[in-house]
Design a protein around this motif. Sequence first.
Motif, PDB file in Angstrom:
ATOM      1  N   TYR A 169     -20.530 -12.847   6.462  1.00  0.00           N
ATOM      2  CA  TYR A 169     -21.492 -13.305   5.454  1.00  0.00           C
ATOM      3  C   TYR A 169     -22.906 -12.843   5.791  1.00  0.00           C
ATOM      4  CZ  TYR A 169     -24.246 -16.564   2.617  1.00  0.00           C
ATOM      5  OH  TYR A 169     -25.139 -17.117   1.742  1.00  0.00           O
ATOM      6  N   GLN A 170     -23.636 -12.384   4.760  1.00  0.00           N
ATOM      7  CA  GLN A 170     -25.030 -11.983   4.909  1.00  0.00           C
ATOM      8  C   GLN A 170     -25.904 -12.837   3.998  1.00  0.00           C
ATOM      9  OE1 GLN A 170     -25.128  -7.789   4.065  1.00  0.00           O
ATOM     10  NE2 GLN A 170     -23.772  -7.257   5.780  1.00  0.00           N
ATOM     11  N   SER A 171     -27.198 -12.872   4.276  1.00  0.00           N
ATOM     12  CA  SER A 171     -28.106 -13.773   3.571  1.00  0.00           C
ATOM     13  C   SER A 171     -28.177 -13.510   2.075  1.00  0.00           C
ATOM     14  CB  SER A 171     -29.520 -13.673   4.174  1.00  0.00           C
ATOM     15  OG  SER A 171     -30.005 -12.340   4.069  1.00  0.00           O
ATOM     16  N   ASN A 172     -27.903 -12.280   1.653  1.00  0.00           N
ATOM     17  CA  ASN A 172     -27.981 -11.968   0.227  1.00  0.00           C
ATOM     18  C   ASN A 172     -26.657 -12.139  -0.500  1.00  0.00           C
ATOM     19  OD1 ASN A 172     -26.806  -9.834   1.534  1.00  0.00           O
ATOM     20  ND2 ASN A 172     -27.773  -8.246   0.305  1.00  0.00           N
ATOM     21  N   ASP A 173     -25.620 -12.619   0.185  1.00  0.00           N
ATOM     22  CA  ASP A 173     -24.323 -12.866  -0.447  1.00  0.00           C
ATOM     23  C   ASP A 173     -24.337 -14.176  -1.230  1.00  0.00           C
ATOM     24  OD1 ASP A 173     -22.943 -10.589   0.417  1.00  0.00           O
ATOM     25  OD2 ASP A 173     -22.596 -11.479   2.380  1.00  0.00           O
ATOM     26  N   GLN A 225     -10.493 -18.003   5.651  1.00  0.00           N
ATOM     27  CA  GLN A 225     -10.729 -17.044   6.728  1.00  0.00           C
ATOM     28  C   GLN A 225     -11.820 -17.550   7.659  1.00  0.00           C
ATOM     29  OE1 GLN A 225      -8.901 -14.434   7.263  1.00  0.00           O
ATOM     30  NE2 GLN A 225     -10.057 -13.514   8.963  1.00  0.00           N
ATOM     31  N   THR A 226     -12.847 -18.181   7.093  1.00  0.00           N
ATOM     32  CA  THR A 226     -13.964 -18.695   7.894  1.00  0.00           C
ATOM     33  C   THR A 226     -13.503 -19.784   8.845  1.00  0.00           C
ATOM     34  OG1 THR A 226     -15.535 -18.151   6.151  1.00  0.00           O
ATOM     35  CG2 THR A 226     -16.215 -19.810   7.750  1.00  0.00           C
ATOM     36  N   ALA A 227     -12.539 -20.607   8.397  1.00  0.00           N
ATOM     37  CA  ALA A 227     -12.072 -21.724   9.212  1.00  0.00           C
ATOM     38  C   ALA A 227     -11.327 -21.273  10.465  1.00  0.00           C
ATOM     39  CB  ALA A 227     -11.166 -22.623   8.372  1.00  0.00           C
ATOM     40  N   LYS A 228     -10.944 -19.999  10.527  1.00  0.00           N
ATOM     41  CA  LYS A 228     -10.201 -19.503  11.689  1.00  0.00           C
ATOM     42  C   LYS A 228     -11.084 -19.230  12.892  1.00  0.00           C
ATOM     43  CE  LYS A 228      -6.666 -17.294   8.794  1.00  0.00           C
ATOM     44  NZ  LYS A 228      -6.005 -16.009   8.428  1.00  0.00           N
ATOM     45  N   GLY A 229     -12.403 -19.189  12.677  1.00  0.00           N
ATOM     46  CA  GLY A 229     -13.297 -18.871  13.784  1.00  0.00           C
ATOM     47  C   GLY A 229     -14.658 -19.507  13.594  1.00  0.00           C
ATOM     48  N   GLU A 230     -15.626 -18.944  14.263  1.00  0.00           N
ATOM     49  CA  GLU A 230     -16.979 -19.497  14.218  1.00  0.00           C
ATOM     50  C   GLU A 230     -17.892 -18.738  13.268  1.00  0.00           C
ATOM     51  OE1 GLU A 230     -18.378 -19.478  18.214  1.00  0.00           O
ATOM     52  OE2 GLU A 230     -16.958 -21.019  18.906  1.00  0.00           O
ATOM     53  N   ARG A 231     -17.421 -17.650  12.672  1.00  0.00           N
ATOM     54  CA  ARG A 231     -18.234 -16.862  11.769  1.00  0.00           C
ATOM     55  C   ARG A 231     -17.829 -17.100  10.316  1.00  0.00           C
ATOM     56  NH1 ARG A 231     -17.741 -10.858  13.891  1.00  0.00           N
ATOM     57  NH2 ARG A 231     -15.541 -11.502  14.030  1.00  0.00           N
ATOM     58  N   VAL A 232     -18.772 -16.879   9.423  1.00  0.00           N
ATOM     59  CA  VAL A 232     -18.539 -17.063   7.991  1.00  0.00           C
ATOM     60  C   VAL A 232     -18.207 -15.698   7.376  1.00  0.00           C
ATOM     61  CG1 VAL A 232     -19.520 -17.827   5.787  1.00  0.00           C
ATOM     62  CG2 VAL A 232     -20.114 -19.012   7.921  1.00  0.00           C
ATOM     63  N   PHE A 233     -17.122 -15.648   6.594  1.00  0.00           N
ATOM     64  CA  PHE A 233     -16.685 -14.388   6.005  1.00  0.00           C
ATOM     65  C   PHE A 233     -16.696 -14.467   4.477  1.00  0.00           C
ATOM     66  CE2 PHE A 233     -14.798 -14.165  10.206  1.00  0.00           C
ATOM     67  CZ  PHE A 233     -14.999 -12.837  10.558  1.00  0.00           C
ATOM     68  N   VAL A 234     -17.001 -13.337   3.859  1.00  0.00           N
ATOM     69  CA  VAL A 234     -16.880 -13.211   2.407  1.00  0.00           C
ATOM     70  C   VAL A 234     -15.717 -12.289   2.104  1.00  0.00           C
ATOM     71  CG1 VAL A 234     -19.323 -13.626   1.965  1.00  0.00           C
ATOM     72  CG2 VAL A 234     -18.509 -11.282   2.297  1.00  0.00           C
ATOM     73  N   ARG A 235     -15.196 -12.463   0.917  1.00  0.00           N
ATOM     74  CA  ARG A 235     -14.024 -11.687   0.488  1.00  0.00           C
ATOM     75  C   ARG A 235     -14.501 -10.582  -0.445  1.00  0.00           C
ATOM     76  NH1 ARG A 235      -8.670 -13.445   0.352  1.00  0.00           N
ATOM     77  NH2 ARG A 235      -7.299 -12.352  -1.113  1.00  0.00           N
ATOM     78  N   GLN A 236     -14.409  -9.319  -0.019  1.00  0.00           N
ATOM     79  CA  GLN A 236     -14.850  -8.204  -0.846  1.00  0.00           C
ATOM     80  C   GLN A 236     -13.712  -7.704  -1.733  1.00  0.00           C
ATOM     81  OE1 GLN A 236     -16.625  -5.321   1.947  1.00  0.00           O
ATOM     82  NE2 GLN A 236     -18.493  -5.579   0.766  1.00  0.00           N
ATOM     83  N   LYS A 237     -14.086  -7.279  -2.924  1.00  0.00           N
ATOM     84  CA  LYS A 237     -13.139  -6.679  -3.854  1.00  0.00           C
ATOM     85  C   LYS A 237     -13.466  -5.202  -4.025  1.00  0.00           C
ATOM     86  CE  LYS A 237     -12.483 -11.006  -6.366  1.00  0.00           C
ATOM     87  NZ  LYS A 237     -12.602 -11.704  -7.681  1.00  0.00           N
ATOM     88  N   GLU A 238     -12.483  -4.486  -4.502  1.00  0.00           N
ATOM     89  CA  GLU A 238     -12.669  -3.036  -4.666  1.00  0.00           C
ATOM     90  C   GLU A 238     -13.387  -2.706  -5.965  1.00  0.00           C
ATOM     91  OE1 GLU A 238      -9.161  -0.562  -2.718  1.00  0.00           O
ATOM     92  OE2 GLU A 238      -8.485  -1.987  -4.203  1.00  0.00           O
TER      93      GLU A 238
END
Length: 323
Positions: A79-83, A92-105
């Motif tokens: 995850y980035q500040s502009n997301d 996916q975020t719950a699996k670790g300590e970082r926040v993830f976003v889901r990108q599409k094509e």
Amino acid sequence: MANPASPSTPDKKRATSATVRGRDLLTLLQKLRQRGEDASEALPALIAAAERATASLIGGEHRQRRAGSGENFWQFREYQSNDRPQDIDWRQTAKGERVFVRQKEWQTAQTVLFWVQNDAGMHFRSSINLPSKFESAVTLCLGLGMMLTKSGEQIGPLDGSIRVGRGEQGVQSLGLALLAEKRRAAEHALPHPDTVTPNASIVLCGDFLGDPDELDRNLTAIAGQQRHGVLVQVLDNAERTLPWTGRVIFTGMGDDALETIENVDSIREEYRTRLDNHLDAVRRVARRHGFEWVLHDTSLPASTTLAQIWGALSPHGDTERMV
């Protein structure tokens, strides 16, 4: 008094000239019609071969493999500040300590243009059980065209002789254009860059056994306009292996030239070394202009090469494979 019907009168000269031009035009139209009829007769068999080649490949969209507004998942990234918060994938975020976003094509239709080398050498086959190099090249183009149009892409010939199209009609039109293409005096003469659709992907098929420097010059004119390119080098298995033994008489394609080799076995190793060097030179030229390079052997299934070309058309493709 001058005879008005005299051949020396200007009016008679103009009439004679017009008659000759009319005959020339009629002859040209007849040749073009015959070429179209010949192409129509050959097309069904080549389309059938292309359908067989694509049957074993998994269908699906031909994707751009970059982030965008499509519907299909591509990848996770941090995850980035502009997301947007709604793009966060909480599982996916719950699996670790970082926040993830889901990108599409990013999914947009692209245009893919095809060119097939059509000189005498391309009609060589070492066995009646094998397709000619030209037939193999057209089959590859049609098979790829089928896969692309099913993904919503547009296809057409590189020379701009017909408009790009989609679906079954697009494949039919492409096949007729490739088969009816006039043979050029120069073996590797590519269409004028003005006929090439800007930002299209380009697929070039041929044996490219001529001077690599000539190929370099021809690619220079069109390479700057392409989004992505694939150069498919098509060779007969006999050209790759020189399988004969003993005394062999080689004949030229389309002429009466003869070359007698008393003992083919004695030159086989040198021949293969020179061929390998030539293939390396063609591959370097292709890469210098941003083209991926694929080698197709006419004795092997077209489906394998189709899969490689399909992968090479990806913007992140990095294909240099020998089939």
